[in-house]
Each structure stands twice: as structure tokens, then as C-alpha cells.
Write a protein that holds these residues in place. Sequence first.
Motif, PDB file in Angstrom:
ATOM      1  N   ALA A  51      48.448  28.867  40.016  1.00 33.35           N
ATOM      2  CA  ALA A  51      47.559  29.231  38.922  1.00 33.35           C
ATOM      3  C   ALA A  51      47.067  30.652  39.163  1.00 33.35           C
ATOM      4  O   ALA A  51      46.498  30.950  40.216  1.00 33.35           O
ATOM      5  CB  ALA A  51      46.390  28.261  38.843  1.00 33.35           C
ATOM      6  N   LEU A  52      47.279  31.535  38.193  1.00 29.27           N
ATOM      7  CA  LEU A  52      47.027  32.959  38.388  1.00 29.27           C
ATOM      8  C   LEU A  52      45.681  33.413  37.829  1.00 29.27           C
ATOM      9  O   LEU A  52      45.357  34.606  37.883  1.00 29.27           O
ATOM     10  CB  LEU A  52      48.151  33.771  37.742  1.00 29.27           C
ATOM     11  CG  LEU A  52      49.585  33.417  38.167  1.00 29.27           C
ATOM     12  CD1 LEU A  52      50.581  34.363  37.498  1.00 29.27           C
ATOM     13  CD2 LEU A  52      49.745  33.458  39.682  1.00 29.27           C
ATOM     14  N   GLY A  53      44.886  32.492  37.292  1.00 29.66           N
ATOM     15  CA  GLY A  53      43.591  32.858  36.740  1.00 29.66           C
ATOM     16  C   GLY A  53      42.534  33.042  37.812  1.00 29.66           C
ATOM     17  O   GLY A  53      42.524  32.326  38.820  1.00 29.66           O
ATOM     18  N   LEU A  54      41.635  33.986  37.595  1.00 27.64           N
ATOM     19  CA  LEU A  54      40.515  34.218  38.507  1.00 27.64           C
ATOM     20  C   LEU A  54      39.410  33.193  38.268  1.00 27.64           C
ATOM     21  O   LEU A  54      39.294  32.626  37.179  1.00 27.64           O
ATOM     22  CB  LEU A  54      39.937  35.622  38.286  1.00 27.64           C
ATOM     23  CG  LEU A  54      40.828  36.816  38.608  1.00 27.64           C
ATOM     24  CD1 LEU A  54      40.117  38.107  38.211  1.00 27.64           C
ATOM     25  CD2 LEU A  54      41.182  36.839  40.092  1.00 27.64           C
ATOM     26  N   PRO A  55      38.553  32.932  39.272  1.00 25.60           N
ATOM     27  CA  PRO A  55      37.380  32.083  39.055  1.00 25.60           C
ATOM     28  C   PRO A  55      36.433  32.740  38.046  1.00 25.60           C
ATOM     29  O   PRO A  55      36.337  33.973  37.978  1.00 25.60           O
ATOM     30  CB  PRO A  55      36.740  31.976  40.440  1.00 25.60           C
ATOM     31  CG  PRO A  55      37.263  33.154  41.206  1.00 25.60           C
ATOM     32  CD  PRO A  55      38.629  33.436  40.664  1.00 25.60           C
ATOM     33  N   ILE A  56      35.748  31.924  37.271  1.00 19.83           N
ATOM     34  CA  ILE A  56      34.868  32.423  36.207  1.00 19.83           C
ATOM     35  C   ILE A  56      33.430  31.999  36.476  1.00 19.83           C
ATOM     36  O   ILE A  56      33.163  30.823  36.726  1.00 19.83           O
ATOM     37  CB  ILE A  56      35.306  31.890  34.826  1.00 19.83           C
ATOM     38  CG1 ILE A  56      36.759  32.292  34.533  1.00 19.83           C
ATOM     39  CG2 ILE A  56      34.389  32.409  33.723  1.00 19.83           C
ATOM     40  CD1 ILE A  56      37.327  31.647  33.274  1.00 19.83           C
ATOM     41  N   GLY A  57      32.515  32.942  36.390  1.00 24.36           N
ATOM     42  CA  GLY A  57      31.097  32.621  36.467  1.00 24.36           C
ATOM     43  C   GLY A  57      30.573  32.415  37.865  1.00 24.36           C
ATOM     44  O   GLY A  57      29.636  31.631  38.063  1.00 24.36           O
TER      45      GLY A  57
END
Length: 317
Positions: A51-57
Motif C-alpha cells: 500500500a503506497l498511501g501515506l498515513p493521514i492525520g
Amino acid sequence: MSDQQGMDFLDGVPSNWGRWGEDDELGAVNYLTNEQVLRGIRAVEDGETFALGLPIGRPEGDPVWPGRDGTNHYMDRDKGHYESGKATAHGRAQGADDVVHMPLHGTTHVDAPGHIWYDDEMYNGFDANTTKGGLDRCSVDTLGDHGILGRGVLLDIARHRGVETLEPGARITLDELRECAAAQGVELEQRDVPVLRTGWLEQYYDEDGIDIYEGKFREPGLTHSEELLEWFHEREIPAFGTDTIANEQTISDETGTPIPLHAGLLRDQGVVFNEMLDLSALAEACDESGRYAFFYVAAPLKFVHGTGSPVNPLAVR
């Protein structure tokens, strides 16, 4: 790109306007036909997925382009609401709800074809006035309807240079892309989705890393050149991604202007920008196995009239 002066370098650049008809709002993702999806699937050998998405928040903050708001995450209902009598349980069951306020370009995301324009025209010649109050044309929900699926290729520029991360403002040339691919033993094929690793955002999450906001904000990356724009056009590149906030050199060595590739690729060719990718684990796996091609899958959210969308792309090897 609202300043229309000093952009003569964009005269005569390759264009995909009209290629898929005068009403097309999808852009270069049109290249990703069923055949290209199957070609991407054929790159899978063992099903290992990244999964290539960054952590959010995160409480300590997320990387964003300077001047953009970060993510604000609020609880709309939690245990405290039941304890205070502000929420009523259904039998023994209770639950939690939350709300997020964030820019659509505030984490790993794709840019809609209508995100950037110049000379008051967006991709495929649509009038920039159609952006007023929301994108009536070239909105991100068109990308959401199609999806972005094909053969991805990691080009690990940082490892190729033998560094942890590229220096601020460093330029990546087309020749270096080719040299990196050759050194990795992977071929860049027609309609591939190139994914470039610079190590830039990894330092943001590393306590000992360089502060990416220290001094003048200047990201490394590709930049405008006639040769590069011709290569994207001839190779029919549908999309590309990087582990930087804007996918290109912040101030171009070539033009002296901010982020000109957004104009030359996104606006003129409809090439999708997938920005702020987490490539650290994928890069390790590619380096260990010597396999740099994968099935790239991204499904933008269908924000009606949206200029972009958060996304969590998958690389399946």
C-alpha cells in the motif's frame, strides 16, 4: 499557473487535446485499456502487495505543500458521548463516528486533469471559467469512474545515486531515468506507469532526517524539457508518481518557474500525477528481488467537481 506571462517554453509542446474526442475529460488514462490492465496483471509473480498511501492525520502533522491546511480529524461520537448522555446506546451496542476536514491534495492523492491550466484553458481546451464553484469539466470523479490500473515500474533514483535522499532542488533528467532502468535490469515499456523514488518524504518521517521545510522549500524531481515532454507523449505514459509532494522540481532548472510539468503534462497531455507516495517498503522488496515491475492499482474517490482525490494506490508484485 494563473500567471500567464513568461511561459513561452510551453509553445508547441506535445498535446493530447482532441485525441479521444472534443468532449474527453479523462486524459492519458484513456491509454489504460483492458489490454493494459492484463499487462499489469502479468507483472505479478507472488501476489506480494504494498500500500503506497501515506498515513493521514498524525498528531505530529502530515507533509503538505506550503500554505495548504493539514488534516483536522474530529470525533463526532465516542465513549464520552454515552457517558455524558449525549448519545443513546442501542441495547448493549455503542459506536464511534468521526469527521475529517482536509484538502483533497493534502495526502497521497491524484490530480484531476482540470487541476492546473494556463491561457485560461484546461485539458482538452475547456474554459477555465468552468472551474468556478467546482470543476464542471475535467473533474476527478471521471478518473474515479475509470480507475488507474496498469503496469508500474519503480525507478529508485536515490539508490541509483547511492544516497538516502536526493538533495533539495536536485534535478532528475530523462537520461537518468533510462540509466536507472538499465542498472535495475527493467525495461520501460509503452504505456507504463513510472514511479520515481527520491527518498524525499522518507526524511519527513525520520527523526534524524532533513527538515523538508527548512529554509526555502525546494523539492527534487523531473522538470520541463522538450525531450522529456516528447518522451511522455511518444511512450503514451498515462500517469506517473513520486515520493514528493508535487512530483517535480519545485523551481525548474530549465525554465526558472515553479512546477512547469503540471502545465506541460497534466494540462497539455492529461497525464495523471500521483503525488506523495510511500515507496520505502516497495523499494526494499524490489532491491532484494531484482524485480521492479508490478501491477499498479489506484481508485480515486468520486468527488463531484473535485480537483483531486486522496488515494491509497497498491503495487502488487
